[in-house]
Design a protein around this motif. Structure first.
Motif, mmCIF file in Angstrom:
data_model
loop_
_atom_site.group_PDB
_atom_site.id
_atom_site.type_symbol
_atom_site.label_atom_id
_atom_site.label_comp_id
_atom_site.label_asym_id
_atom_site.label_seq_id
_atom_site.Cartn_x
_atom_site.Cartn_y
_atom_site.Cartn_z
ATOM 1 N N PHE A 1 57.105 71.446 -4.068
ATOM 2 C CA PHE A 1 56.448 70.574 -3.089
ATOM 3 C C PHE A 1 56.340 69.157 -3.643
ATOM 4 C CE2 PHE A 1 52.767 68.497 -1.298
ATOM 5 C CZ PHE A 1 52.706 68.891 0.033
ATOM 6 N N ALA B 1 48.716 69.804 -8.643
ATOM 7 C CA ALA B 1 47.760 70.529 -7.800
ATOM 8 C C ALA B 1 46.840 69.622 -6.996
ATOM 9 C CB ALA B 1 46.913 71.447 -8.672
ATOM 10 N N HIS C 1 45.361 69.582 -2.912
ATOM 11 C CA HIS C 1 45.552 70.821 -2.169
ATOM 12 C C HIS C 1 44.241 71.594 -2.067
ATOM 13 C CE1 HIS C 1 49.820 70.163 -1.870
ATOM 14 N NE2 HIS C 1 49.939 70.042 -3.186
ATOM 15 N N THR D 1 53.504 80.717 -8.195
ATOM 16 C CA THR D 1 52.603 79.706 -7.627
ATOM 17 C C THR D 1 52.953 78.323 -8.165
ATOM 18 O OG1 THR D 1 50.831 81.349 -7.464
ATOM 19 C CG2 THR D 1 50.197 79.038 -7.321
ATOM 20 N N ARG D 2 53.108 78.220 -9.479
ATOM 21 C CA ARG D 2 53.470 76.932 -10.070
ATOM 22 C C ARG D 2 54.789 76.431 -9.519
ATOM 23 N NH1 ARG D 2 57.118 75.110 -12.967
ATOM 24 N NH2 ARG D 2 57.959 77.193 -13.452
ATOM 25 N N ILE E 1 48.911 71.953 1.051
ATOM 26 C CA ILE E 1 48.971 73.402 0.911
ATOM 27 C C ILE E 1 47.544 73.924 0.903
ATOM 28 C CG2 ILE E 1 49.637 75.328 -0.577
ATOM 29 C CD1 ILE E 1 51.823 73.497 -1.754
ATOM 30 N N TYR F 1 54.307 74.912 -5.888
ATOM 31 C CA TYR F 1 53.629 73.616 -5.887
ATOM 32 C C TYR F 1 54.492 72.548 -6.571
ATOM 33 C CZ TYR F 1 49.173 75.566 -4.191
ATOM 34 O OH TYR F 1 48.183 76.164 -3.436
ATOM 35 N N GLN F 2 55.242 72.953 -7.589
ATOM 36 C CA GLN F 2 56.147 72.019 -8.251
ATOM 37 C C GLN F 2 57.247 71.562 -7.306
ATOM 38 O OE1 GLN F 2 56.253 71.009 -11.938
ATOM 39 N NE2 GLN F 2 57.288 69.434 -10.725
ATOM 40 N N SER G 1 49.618 79.111 1.905
ATOM 41 C CA SER G 1 50.299 79.779 0.798
ATOM 42 C C SER G 1 49.574 81.050 0.372
ATOM 43 C CB SER G 1 50.402 78.853 -0.419
ATOM 44 O OG SER G 1 50.896 79.559 -1.545
ATOM 45 N N THR H 1 45.055 80.267 -4.931
ATOM 46 C CA THR H 1 45.346 79.272 -5.955
ATOM 47 C C THR H 1 44.024 78.810 -6.553
ATOM 48 O OG1 THR H 1 47.345 78.532 -4.799
ATOM 49 C CG2 THR H 1 46.408 77.054 -6.451
ATOM 50 N N SER I 1 45.346 77.558 0.438
ATOM 51 C CA SER I 1 45.569 78.879 -0.146
ATOM 52 C C SER I 1 44.276 79.676 -0.249
ATOM 53 C CB SER I 1 46.181 78.717 -1.546
ATOM 54 O OG SER I 1 46.317 79.964 -2.185
ATOM 55 N N PRO J 1 50.181 65.686 -0.104
ATOM 56 C CA PRO J 1 49.087 66.579 0.283
ATOM 57 C C PRO J 1 48.017 65.902 1.132
ATOM 58 C CG PRO J 1 48.942 66.007 -2.046
ATOM 59 C CD PRO J 1 50.273 65.510 -1.559
#
Length: 390
Positions: free
Chosen positions: A217, A247, A250, A210-211, A229, A214-215, A203, A234, A231, A224
């Motif tokens: 996902f 989160a 990740h 960004t939120r 993810i 991930y939301q 990502s 992040t 990054s 995860p």
């Protein structure tokens, strides 16, 4: 100008716009360093004074405000920028008027300017480590999701090069969303990820979206532990916005996390919170914004000037005991020696550091070497993580 006059510096970070949350943390990191310097007696007895404007996350405003800082406010040094598009907007201004820009964000590399000091990570200091770490633990089949501007496109190209060095390496998808995208933009991307089942997702989504990513996902029930993810951007600030439940699990590659267990980092965080409270969550961009002001201060004390041609010889090779470790401006390419790390978000919303270099890694912004050896020969991996890798 007398020796007692204040030293003015320009500061350009956004408090409004799509990347305002992370840029506000960078602003406070900058003001924190300025406060420390002034409390310690200033620059050879002179007060360091920020001249601040809010560019609203707009490249056009960054350019116009940088011009204002140079022509109206008469500053010689500017601290600012998060997105590469904003850095590139300011670049012609500082080059035309021979001013100096300190840019604190990790970026895609492949740039040099004699009027810029780059204090964020170059690709060999984050992308190389992240590619090898994720591919060795999850597999090298990657799906890439990014925001629609320079940094994500170039970072995805670099990540693609790295994963294709691994056995079975493949790019299964590459999708981009607008910086001001709505949550619905991620639905078809998540559906495609579910269909293609990559080993991990890379990502380069930034700012408010960004939120949302991930939301989406988490809402899709993706795990995860099996398909995380990973990054470059992040950080603790984005985690605070999305919440630790979304989160957790990740990964991020960066030179700094709040969880670095050293006295230097703990005391820096304690001092910051004493002065600024809990307005922002310290993160890698906050730390590099803080570091670069101290690098400038060290050079100014030696040069007794902020004029670019006088200051620069003292700045190149300048070192600073940063919260991440002792950093140094590389005289050959104006980038900074940093300490690459891999962190995984834990159940407290902080990063568990899973791997880190024992010494700093010199910047290679042009990726002259695509080898992993530069950092891997000095990599410290906890025993349980090493067992998983083997």
């Amino acid at each position: 100008m007398s020796n007692s006059d204040p030293v003015k510096v320009g500061v350009l970070f956004s408090r409004e716009g799509v990347t305002s949350r992370i840029e506000n943390s960078m602003l406070l990191g900058t003001l924190f360093a300025i406060r420390e310097i002034n409390d310690a007696g200033g620059l050879n007895g002179r007060e360091l004074v920020p001249v601040y404007y809010d560019p609203h996350s707009s490249p056009q405003m960054f350019k116009s405000l940088a011009t204002r800082l140079v022509l109206e406010d008469k500053v010689n040094v500017i601290f600012g920028c998060y997105m590469s598009s904003t850095r590139k907007a300011i670049l012609p201004v500082v080059e035309k008027w021979n001013r100096l820009l300190f840019c604190p964000t990790m970026y895609e590399g492949f740039e040099f300017s004699g009027n810029v000091i780059y204090t964020g990570g170059a690709p060999n200091q984050n992308s190389a480590l992240l590619a090898d770490y994720m591919a060795s633990r999850f597999g090298a089949r990657v799906y890439m999701v990014g925001s629609d501007y320079i940094f994500p496109y170039e970072s995805n190209r670099i990540m693609s090069d790295f994963v294709h060095q691994r056995q079975g390496g493949a790019k299964l998808g590459e999708r981009y969303v607008r910086l001001d995208a709505q949550e619905s933009a991620f639905a078809p991307i998540i559906k495609d990820i579910q269909a293609k089942q990559p080993d991990f997702i890379f990502s380069t989504v930034v700012g408010r979206t960004t939120r949302m990513f991930y939301q989406a996902f988490a809402d899709a029930g993706l795990d995860p532990a099996r398909m995380p993810i990973a990054s470059l951007c992040t950080s603790e600030e984005e985690i605070a916005e999305m919440g630790k439940r979304i989160a957790e699990g990740h990964y991020t590659a960066g030179p700094y996390f709040q969880s670095i267990d050293t006295e230097r980092n703990r005391s820096c965080l304690a001092h910051f919170r004493k002065l600024f409270g809990s307005q922002v969550e310290p993160n890698m961009s906050w730390e590099s914004s803080y570091n670069q002001v101290h690098l400038f201060a060290g050079a100014f004390v030696a040069a007794n000037s902020d004029e670019r041609d006088v200051l620069l010889p003292h700045l190149l090779g300048m070192e600073f005991d940063a919260p991440q470790g002792r950093i140094r401006v590389n005289p050959n390419n104006h980038h900074t020696r940093l300490f690459p790390r891999i962190g995984r978000v834990n159940d407290s919303g902080q990063f568990t550091i899973l791997a880190e270099t024992l010494s700093g890694v010199e910047p290679d912004p042009y990726l002259v070497s695509h080898s992993f050896d530069d950092w891997s020969n000095r990599l410290r991996v906890p025993a349980d993580e090493q067992t998983r890798r083997e």
